[in-house]
Design an enzyme around this catalytic site. Structure first.
Site, PDB file in Angstrom:
ATOM      1  CD  GLU A 337     -27.284   8.475 -22.031  1.00 42.58           C
ATOM      2  OE1 GLU A 337     -26.211   8.966 -21.639  1.00 42.58           O
ATOM      3  OE2 GLU A 337     -28.007   9.023 -22.892  1.00 42.58           O
ATOM      4  CG  HIS A 338     -30.399   9.043 -18.916  1.00 44.86           C
ATOM      5  ND1 HIS A 338     -29.990   9.708 -20.059  1.00 44.86           N
ATOM      6  CD2 HIS A 338     -29.374   9.158 -18.029  1.00 44.86           C
ATOM      7  CE1 HIS A 338     -28.785  10.200 -19.871  1.00 44.86           C
ATOM      8  NE2 HIS A 338     -28.380   9.880 -18.651  1.00 44.86           N
TER       9      HIS A 338
END
EC number: 1.1.1.23
Length: 440
Positions: A337-338
């Protein structure tokens, strides 16, 4: 080789230094929400949705009392109350929300998809036309923390898209109150309708409509497993943004990165949720040990210590990699996601990255920058879904239509090819619909 057992006081975090074990461990972490309880949760949510569909507001009130512990009557929060919340918050916080709003809006205005027209040489035209959905529902989580940033990240792209009506739902506390800053963010974003309901019953109300809540075309926003399951079950009759899982960060670092920065950034995810995942891929064995030590120091007096401990113990991981190439390969396999890149040659690493929801480059770009005010949306694909999807954006609240117009000449020129293709599929009425237009 293999695993190096590390147990720093009460902090346990796996350190792996070979590719095979790293792949297996990353796979385990990525599938952490694939629980045996999913079937049970599906049945519970199906029952809730069916009751909301059948009984509307009565069912919404029933499940709000049952799960949230208060009677949501009245269900809607007045516009005056939203304005009061804005007026009452601290002036510094008000300024910060305005700065974030301005940056997020500016970025999303660049996302607006453009309609276009192509004219053929024989007078035909084909068009792609973009229009906003009529109304949208945005879900803002309650629970462990208040998320005014999530209000901005969902409401602003909907507003930029031109959505006529935005309905916000968010669970109240035991007294039925929604965090004041969340309400202030709703006011700043121009939201007129806010309802103090949450859970699967709120998703059902948005998807099916009730006496008080209009049925919406699209539902966005993260929530717990019941909210996510409800979104999954109503998808097909109502649009959704994505099926959000627990938050995750993967950091690629080399010996030039500061261990205290890495530890802080890992904890910024761990503090979200016991299921949040924090992963470090480093080319430095010494750094791996230093990061563990820093994690202990920072967790020891952390106000959300127990959540951080559970997250790091169960879903945290450090992998010592031979080189950047292995870091890139493992990161692309995990599709985080990040993704933070804290390395001397960060741009070279960036070139190899194929799968990530958002990428943060360099020591001056902690992931928190993107969470709050950089501009790009912070609603991102989790659980490896960045392999095939991206962030929430303006297009989430829009739909496109193709417009086709042929004249006699352009149809005549193309008629034989259309007929050939239709007959090759055995669809003779398709072919005849062209032929008949040129019969005397």
């Amino acid at each position: 080789m293999g695993r190096e057992p590390f147990n720093l006081k009460n902090l346990e975090m796996r350190i792996i230094n070979n590719k095979k074990d790293a792949i297996q461990e990353l796979k385990r972490i990525s599938s952490r929400t694939n629980s045996e309880n999913n079937n049970k949760i599906n049945l519970i949510v199906e029952e809730i949705l069916q009751e909301v569909k059948t009984y509307g507001d009565i069912a919404v009130e029933k499940y709000t009392k049952k799960f949230d512990g208060f009677n949501p009557d009245p269900m809607q929060i007045s516009e005056d109350h939203l304005k009061d919340a804005w007026d009452e918050i601290d002036s510094n916080l008000k300024r910060s929300l305005e700065v974030a709003h301005k940056r997020i809006k500016k970025f999303h205005e660049k996302e607006i998809p453009q309609s276009f027209t192509i004219k053929g040489e024989h007078g035909d035209t084909v068009q792609r036309r973009w229009r906003p959905v009529k109304n949208a529902g945005i879900y803002i989580p309650g629970g462990r923390a208040a998320y005014p940033s999530t209000v901005l990240m969902n409401a602003i792209p909907a507003k930029v898209a031109g959505v006529e009506e935005i309905i916000m739902v968010s669970p109240g506390n035991k007294e039925g109150e929604i965090n004041k800053t969340v309400l202030a963010a709703a006011h700043l974003s121009g939201i007129k309708k806010v309802f103090r309901i949450g859970g699967a019953q709120a998703i059902g109300a948005l998807a099916f409509g009730t006496n008080q809540i209009n049925k919406v075309d699209v539902i966005t926003g993260p929530g717990n497993i019941y909210v996510t399951t409800a979104k999954k079950l109503i998808y097909g009759s109502t649009g959704i943004d994505s099926l959000a899982g627990p938050s995750e960060i993967l950091v690629i670092a080399d010996e030039t990165a500061q261990s205290t920065h890495i530890a802080s950034d890992l904890l910024a995810q761990a503090e979200h949720d016991p299921l949040a995942s924090s992963i470090l891929l480093t080319t430095s064995k010494n750094q791996a040990k230093e990061v563990l030590e820093e994690l202990y120091k920072k967790i020891d007096d952390h106000p959300r210590k127990e959540i951080c401990m559970q997250s790091i113990k169960n879903w945290g991981l450090i992998v010592i990699c031979e080189n950047y190439e292995l870091c890139i390969e493992l990161s692309n396999n995990f599709a985080p996601e990040h993704l933070e890149i804290l390395a001397l040659d960060s741009k070279k690493i960036l070139e190899g990255i194929e799968n990530a929801g958002a990428i943060f480059l360099g020591k001056w770009t902690p992931e928190a920058v993107g969470d709050y005010l950089a501009g790009p949306n912070h609603t991102l694909p989790t659980s490896g879904n960045s392999r095939f999807s991206g962030s929430l954006g303006v297009e989430t609240f829009m739909k496109n239509t193709s417009i086709i117009e042929f004249n006699e000449e352009s149809l005549k020129v193309n008629s034989l090819d259309i007929i050939n293709l239709a007959e090759s599929e055995g669809l003779h009425s398709h072919a005849n619909s062209v032929k008949i237009r040129f019969e005397d």
